[in-house]
Design an enzyme around this catalytic site. Structure first.
Site, PDB file in Angstrom:
ATOM      1  N   GLY A 241      57.849  41.589   5.437  1.00  0.00           N
ATOM      2  CA  GLY A 241      57.659  42.390   6.625  1.00  0.00           C
ATOM      3  C   GLY A 241      57.745  43.882   6.377  1.00  0.00           C
ATOM      4  CG  HIS A 242      57.661  46.513   9.809  1.00  0.00           C
ATOM      5  ND1 HIS A 242      57.100  46.157  11.009  1.00  0.00           N
ATOM      6  CD2 HIS A 242      58.984  46.567  10.044  1.00  0.00           C
ATOM      7  CE1 HIS A 242      58.038  46.028  11.918  1.00  0.00           C
ATOM      8  NE2 HIS A 242      59.190  46.271  11.353  1.00  0.00           N
ATOM      9  CG  ASN A 243      59.605  50.358   7.328  1.00  0.00           C
ATOM     10  OD1 ASN A 243      59.057  50.223   8.418  1.00  0.00           O
ATOM     11  ND2 ASN A 243      59.437  51.430   6.578  1.00  0.00           N
ATOM     12  CB  SER A 261      64.226  46.919   8.148  1.00  0.00           C
ATOM     13  OG  SER A 261      63.277  47.757   8.766  1.00  0.00           O
TER      14      SER A 261
END
Length: 334
Positions: A241-243, A261
């Site tokens: 997933g993002h970050n 994250s």
């Protein structure tokens, strides 16, 4: 087909030859399928009993081997069977497909893209504006590299893979078919009229010698970058997933996933189908067992199992108690 003597094979593996064979070695195969003229391996003592029924002429074995190879058969004893096997398979591996011509006429390459002299681009590939491709990069047919992306030296992008805009890939990476690097992160917020999409304006930064499996996805960051450290190996059907930030040499097995994250230290191992909650930190050297669900931080070096995941020794105790309750008292888990 070229063949090799056991002595020639051992020059590669640098082991100790036990026994002898006049057979020339033409290829490698698993123990139960091997025939005369093939080399196999015995990776663990518990598989020694399979040797008698195998027709392999040679086997790579570990230091603790306790059987003899037999007539016209031989062992090559090495310190690390897995590493020796990797060397052997690379030796016998077929060559990659050849690009003729080096840049296929049906590939679209934007006039502002920068390609090295030995870059190869297959049929139907798309290379967008201001893309930079390093030395020895191989872009297989129908792959897509979108605007402002940078691909390091000797990286291979297989057919159907999509590298979204502004992504950065290091050297000697392998992106397998239909993997997607840099798709939008999963960001929405509820409103009176429905779900509002939150723009994802970051990118993906991938280190050197990273491998991303087929149909896996690495989402771009919401603000800055999703980062995959040097030497990470990502299996097929994995979601990052993002970050998320992965340290060096992490392993994620098939169908596992990281929510947004998540931070992994170095040498973290995520088992198949394991899922990690957002904003969780997993310390260096930790292991998450297959199918586990991680909902909180994990200390470095710990092994966790179960759903929700707990330290492995505690999970095993819980499972043992549950089995005893079922057996002794007829208690059935709900």
């Amino acid at each position: 087909m070229k063949s090799y003597s056991i002595e020639e094979i051992n020059e590669l593996l640098n082991g100790i030859i036990i026994g002898n064979t006049i057979e020339k070695i033409k290829s490698a195969e698993q123990l139960d399928k091997a025939v005369a003229g093939q080399i196999s391996f015995i990776g663990n003592k518990r598989y020694e009993n399979l040797w008698d029924n195998s027709k392999a002429s040679v086997a790579i074995v570990g230091q603790d081997i306790s059987i003899e190879p037999g007539d016209n058969r031989a062992f090559i004893k090495v310190k690390n069977v897995d590493i020796a096997l990797a060397q052997l398979l690379e030796f016998f591996a077929p060559k990659l497909p050849v690009f003729e011509p080096r840049i296929h006429p049906t590939a679209y390459i934007d006039s502002t893209a920068e390609l090295s002299e030995d870059t190869c681009v297959g049929a139907g590939a798309y290379i967008g504006a201001r893309v930079k491709l390093g030395k020895g990069v191989m872009i297989f047919p129908n792959a897509t590299i979108l605007e402002d992306s940078i691909i390091g030296d000797k990286t291979t992008i297989w057919s159907g893979a999509v590298i979204r805009e502004r992504s950065q890939l290091g050297s000697e990476c392998i992106i397998h078919p239909n993997a997607v690097i840099g798709a939008d992160g999963f960001g929405f917020t509820p409103s009176e009229t429905g779900l509002v999409k939150i723009p994802q304006i970051g990118n993906v930064v991938i280190g050197n010698q990273v491998e991303i499996g087929a149909n896996s996805c690495v989402d771009r960051g919401k603000f800055s970058a999703t980062i995959i450290g040097n030497g990470c190996k990502i299996d097929n059907l994995v979601q990052i997933g993002h970050n998320c930030v992965l340290g060096q040499f992490c392993i994620m097995a098939g169908s596992s996933g990281l929510a947004g994250s998540v931070t992994l230290g170095d040498f973290v191992v995520i088992g198949g189908s394991a899922s990690i909650k957002d904003h969780v930190t997993i310390g260096s050297g930790a292991v998450v067992g297959a199918g586990s669900g991680v909902t909180g931080n994990i200390e470095a070096g710990k092994t966790v199992l179960g759903y929700p995941a707990v330290e492995a020794k505690n999970a095993l105790k819980q499972w043992a108690i549950l089995k005893r309750l079922v057996k002794d008292y007829g208690v059935k888990p709900q």
